[in-house]
Design a protein around this motif. Sequence first.
Motif, short mmCIF file in Angstrom:
data_model
loop_
_atom_site.label_atom_id
_atom_site.label_comp_id
_atom_site.label_asym_id
_atom_site.label_seq_id
_atom_site.Cartn_x
_atom_site.Cartn_y
_atom_site.Cartn_z
N ASN A 1 0.84 -1.19 0.00
CA ASN A 1 0.00 0.00 0.00
C ASN A 1 0.88 1.25 0.00
N LYS A 2 0.60 2.17 -0.91
CA LYS A 2 1.43 3.36 -1.06
C LYS A 2 1.45 4.21 0.21
N ARG A 3 0.30 4.37 0.83
CA ARG A 3 0.22 5.19 2.04
C ARG A 3 1.03 4.57 3.18
N LYS A 4 0.91 3.27 3.33
CA LYS A 4 1.66 2.58 4.38
C LYS A 4 3.16 2.68 4.12
N LEU A 5 3.56 2.52 2.87
CA LEU A 5 4.98 2.57 2.53
C LEU A 5 5.59 3.93 2.85
N THR A 6 4.91 4.98 2.47
CA THR A 6 5.43 6.34 2.74
C THR A 6 5.38 6.68 4.22
N GLN A 7 4.39 6.18 4.94
CA GLN A 7 4.27 6.46 6.37
C GLN A 7 5.42 5.81 7.15
N PHE B 1 3.81 1.07 29.55
CA PHE B 1 4.18 2.20 28.71
C PHE B 1 3.23 2.34 27.51
N GLN B 2 2.84 1.22 26.94
CA GLN B 2 1.92 1.26 25.80
C GLN B 2 0.59 1.92 26.17
N TYR C 1 3.30 -0.28 11.08
CA TYR C 1 3.75 1.04 11.52
C TYR C 1 3.64 1.18 13.05
N LEU C 2 2.58 0.68 13.64
CA LEU C 2 2.39 0.81 15.09
C LEU C 2 3.47 0.06 15.86
N LEU D 1 14.93 -4.99 15.81
CA LEU D 1 13.89 -4.11 16.36
C LEU D 1 12.49 -4.57 15.97
N VAL D 2 12.34 -5.04 14.74
CA VAL D 2 11.01 -5.38 14.26
C VAL D 2 10.74 -6.88 14.24
#
Length: 422
Positions: free
Chosen positions: A331-337, A418-419, A364-365, A395-396
Amino acid sequence: MASSCAQMCLQCRRLLFSRTTVCAWVSTQFGHCSSSTWTTTTKFLNRSLILRGSLTAAQAKEKWSQGLFCFSDLTAKHLSEGVKDSEELSRANVAAYHSPLSPVTHANPSDQSQMSLDHIADEFSALEEITDNEAVSISVPPAMPPASTSLRDYVDQSETLCKLVQLGVNLWKLEQRPNVGSMLLRLDFNRDVAPILLFLKDIGVDGSHFGKIITHNPFILTESLENLKARVNYLKSKKFSPETVASMVSKAPYLLNFSVKRLDNRLGFFQQQLNLSAPNTRNIVARLPRLLCGSLEPIKENLKVCELELGFKENEIQQIVIAVPKVLNANKRKLTQIFDYLHNTMKVPHHLITKFPQVLNTKYLRIRERHMFLDYLGKAQYDPTLPNYISLDRLVSLKDDAFCTTLAMATLEDFSEFQKTI
């Protein structure tokens, strides 16, 4: 004349003459009364006699009058004599039925149907007693519903649907797609479905995947075996191994629905657009065969986004695509975010993102929560040239408990608390 006909009808009813018997007897007697042979065909329709032949109107009228007088005389004579017994009546009916002038052979179809039903009713009576064994042996086939909004109503009557359910096909998904339900009902399992399943088995597709393949692509059941074999042979000619072909068909059920020309154009597009070698192109397509099935427009758009908006170089895009082919149809929006957060918030340079491109395929979250927790603890350090370096890959990729103990040096309860503050 009219009264004679009325009396004849009333007395015939009393003697239980059937309409067929009366018509046969009348036509037989009427034929004997004529002085000359007629080349005509008689047909009773709506209680009227239609004469067709070579006679003129005057001759037909004269013959009609003679027939009516003869008819009245014979009727009176016959009714006066009566019927001696039931056997005589039966013989008269049989003779009339076989008479060459009998109008039964030219009667209305409804009359013939009625005669057939009467014959069956005499032979099989509804009041006749039968034994228990005969009653059990009577089988009534279930009726196919004329119309329904669900394929579930046809499973018991359709062998094809019944066996598709046994293979694991989700009919409730297929019935939501237009015209698919009617298409499946028209298929014969042995003629249409079984050869396709045997073909998939021969190319190495596991039987446990049949249900998934047909659920996603029921139209493969309408493809000819010649076309399917040609497409598989083409993939093998491009040095895809048989195991790879079977895996590609399982992952992308629509793959074999596309022509050889389309498959060849898609492979050429990825090789030329990304400037890849043949082995790298095969590697990308084998891992994500959906690239050969979907539209090329989102892929072209993502490549432009990576180059123009995100600022990656051509060789960097090649490395990212080879490592994570899903970037091409992400998804373009997800990629740029994700890129914006990595590069502008976490200060990760392009070459590190290229080295660990898996971060572009992560939620992303997940990235945001873990970075904020490390930043809160003062451990958000992603430069490999500095101490306490944390790689983007770990990290991921680590689970929450491993992330807390190995990277954050904290407990899982601390991370959970913390979350709640974010």
